[in-house]
Design an enzyme around this catalytic site. Structure first.
Site, PDB file in Angstrom:
ATOM      1  CE  LYS A   1      30.520 -18.362  32.403  1.00 33.99           C
ATOM      2  NZ  LYS A   1      30.421 -17.232  31.464  1.00 33.99           N
TER       3      LYS A   1
ATOM      4  CD  GLU B   1      30.778 -19.654  24.101  1.00 41.39           C
ATOM      5  OE1 GLU B   1      30.776 -19.236  25.269  1.00 41.39           O
ATOM      6  OE2 GLU B   1      29.764 -19.697  23.376  1.00 41.39           O
TER       7      GLU B   1
ATOM      8  CG  ASP C   1      25.177 -14.684  30.505  1.00 41.78           C
ATOM      9  OD1 ASP C   1      25.506 -15.736  29.935  1.00 41.78           O
ATOM     10  OD2 ASP C   1      25.730 -13.581  30.271  1.00 41.78           O
ATOM     11  CB  SER C   2      23.032 -19.652  28.320  1.00 41.63           C
ATOM     12  OG  SER C   2      23.283 -20.470  29.448  1.00 41.63           O
TER      13      SER C   2
ATOM     14  CG  ASP D   1      27.565 -16.397  33.473  1.00 42.20           C
ATOM     15  OD1 ASP D   1      28.715 -15.940  33.604  1.00 42.20           O
ATOM     16  OD2 ASP D   1      27.102 -16.811  32.394  1.00 42.20           O
TER      17      ASP D   1
ATOM     18  CD  GLU E   1      30.149 -13.562  28.493  1.00 43.14           C
ATOM     19  OE1 GLU E   1      30.228 -12.740  27.553  1.00 43.14           O
ATOM     20  OE2 GLU E   1      29.239 -14.405  28.577  1.00 43.14           O
TER      21      GLU E   1
HETATM   22  O1  KIV Z   1      25.989 -18.642  29.928  1.00 46.32           O
HETATM   23  C1  KIV Z   1      26.451 -19.769  29.715  1.00 46.32           C
HETATM   24  O2  KIV Z   1      25.723 -20.773  29.678  1.00 46.32           O
HETATM   25  C2  KIV Z   1      27.887 -19.877  29.515  1.00 46.32           C
HETATM   26  C3  KIV Z   1      28.432 -21.217  29.116  1.00 46.32           C
HETATM   27  C4  KIV Z   1      28.103 -21.495  27.720  1.00 46.32           C
HETATM   28  C5  KIV Z   1      29.881 -21.322  29.381  1.00 46.32           C
HETATM   29  O3  KIV Z   1      28.589 -18.928  29.666  1.00 46.32           O
END
Ligand code: KIV
Length: 300
Positions: free
Chosen positions: A128, A197, A59-60, A98, A130
């Site tokens: 994934k 992280e 989600d970056s 994500d 969080e």
């Molecule tokens: O969103 C993302 O890119 C991440 C990574 C930094 C692990 O969660």
């Protein structure tokens, strides 16, 4: 510090997809796992060609490709579009989607429904999410619904405000214990791997002998089973703030600016396009066209 040997090995053969069991095997053999983010078809092709093991459509993307100020605003539909594009460019690495902020926290039902969309609509191998806390139960529910889950602890950007900002976590014994408990709870809930992280390397070293699942670090020191970085950070594409753990392996943004600047300059000075960039017409066809045009629409 973990005593596990670190062996330099060739990436897995292309065409042999990375699976949950091949990741577990890499951990057992002490072979580091290389994970990177990607957000589009060419990025996926680059990750494929480079031979990484796991690709995360993080989600970056909210910040690196969509221009939001944080990861919080990105929607499920935006993430699904990016993730499906990555799927089309990927054959070998495992694809992890994500789950964005607000798409899984409310209930197990919400979490399962969102995870299913990532699998059905975007072709993800795993998802994934969080945090520890309530996310542990959400992870358990998704795993029980048959979808592999990767956890994410330490600095969790979706809830950075509650953590006091984008800062490293677990620097006091009490907070470190919370981070460790989150990791162990996610492992117990059935996560197949966990992203750790921005925590002190010392804390990672304490955690590693207690983790049976692969731990993928980002700013968590060298003793994890693998590392992950944001593609746009490591290639120098993204111009925003780079965290301490980011190492720049290329300066692609500079190259892109130079390329686009050179193009604009050649357009303005009429040096581009040159004859080889155009198409030709047989002389007799051109002569006939001129006749036809002259009859139908004389030049003014
Ligand atoms: O969103 C993302 O890119 C991440 C990574 C930094 C692990 O969660």
């Amino acid at each position: 510090m973990s005593a596990r040997p670190r062996i330099a090995t060739a990436p897995p053969a292309k065409g042999k997809p990375v699976t949950l069991s091949s990741l577990t095997e890499r951990k057992a053999l002490g072979e580091p796992i290389a994970m990177v983010t990607a957000y589009d078809y060419p990025g996926a092709q680059v990750a494929e060609e480079a031979g990484v093991d796991v690709v995360l459509v993080g989600d970056s993307a909210a910040m690196t490709v969509l221009g939001y100020p944080s990861t919080v605003p990105v929607s499920v539909d935006e993430m699904l579009m990016l993730t499906a594009a990555v799927r089309r460019g990927l054959r070998t690495p495992m694809l992890v989607g994500d789950l964005p902020f607000g798409s899984y926290e409310a209930s197990d039902e919400q979490a399962i429904a969102t995870a299913q969309r990532f699998v059905k609509e975007a072709g993800c191998d795993a998802v994934k999410l969080e945090r520890g806390g309530t996310s542990v139960q959400r992870a358990r529910a998704i795993v029980e619904a048959g979808i592999p889950v990767m956890g994410h602890i330490g600095l969790t950007p979706q809830t950075a405000t509650a953590l006091g900002g984008y800062r490293s976590q677990g620097r006091t014994a009490d907070r470190a214990l919370e981070v460790a408990r989150d990791a162990l709870a996610l492992q117990e809930a059935g996560c197949f791997a966990i992203v750790i992280e921005a925590i002190p390397s010392d804390l990672t070293d304490e955690l590693m002998p207690r983790l049976e699942i692969p731990a993928i670090g980002i700013g968590a020191g060298p003793s994890t089973d693998g590392q992950v970085l944001v593609m746009h950070d490591l290639l120098g594409i993204y111009d925003g703030h780079a965290a301490r753990f980011v190492k720049r392996f290329a300066s692609v943004r500079e190259e892109m600016i130079a390329g686009v600047r050179a193009y604009a300059e050649e357009v303005r000075t009429r040096r581009y396009p040159e004859p080889e960039h155009g198409y030709t017409m047989a002389p007799d066809e051109l002569a006939r066209l001129r006749e036809l045009l002259a009859a139908e629409a004389p030049a003014t």
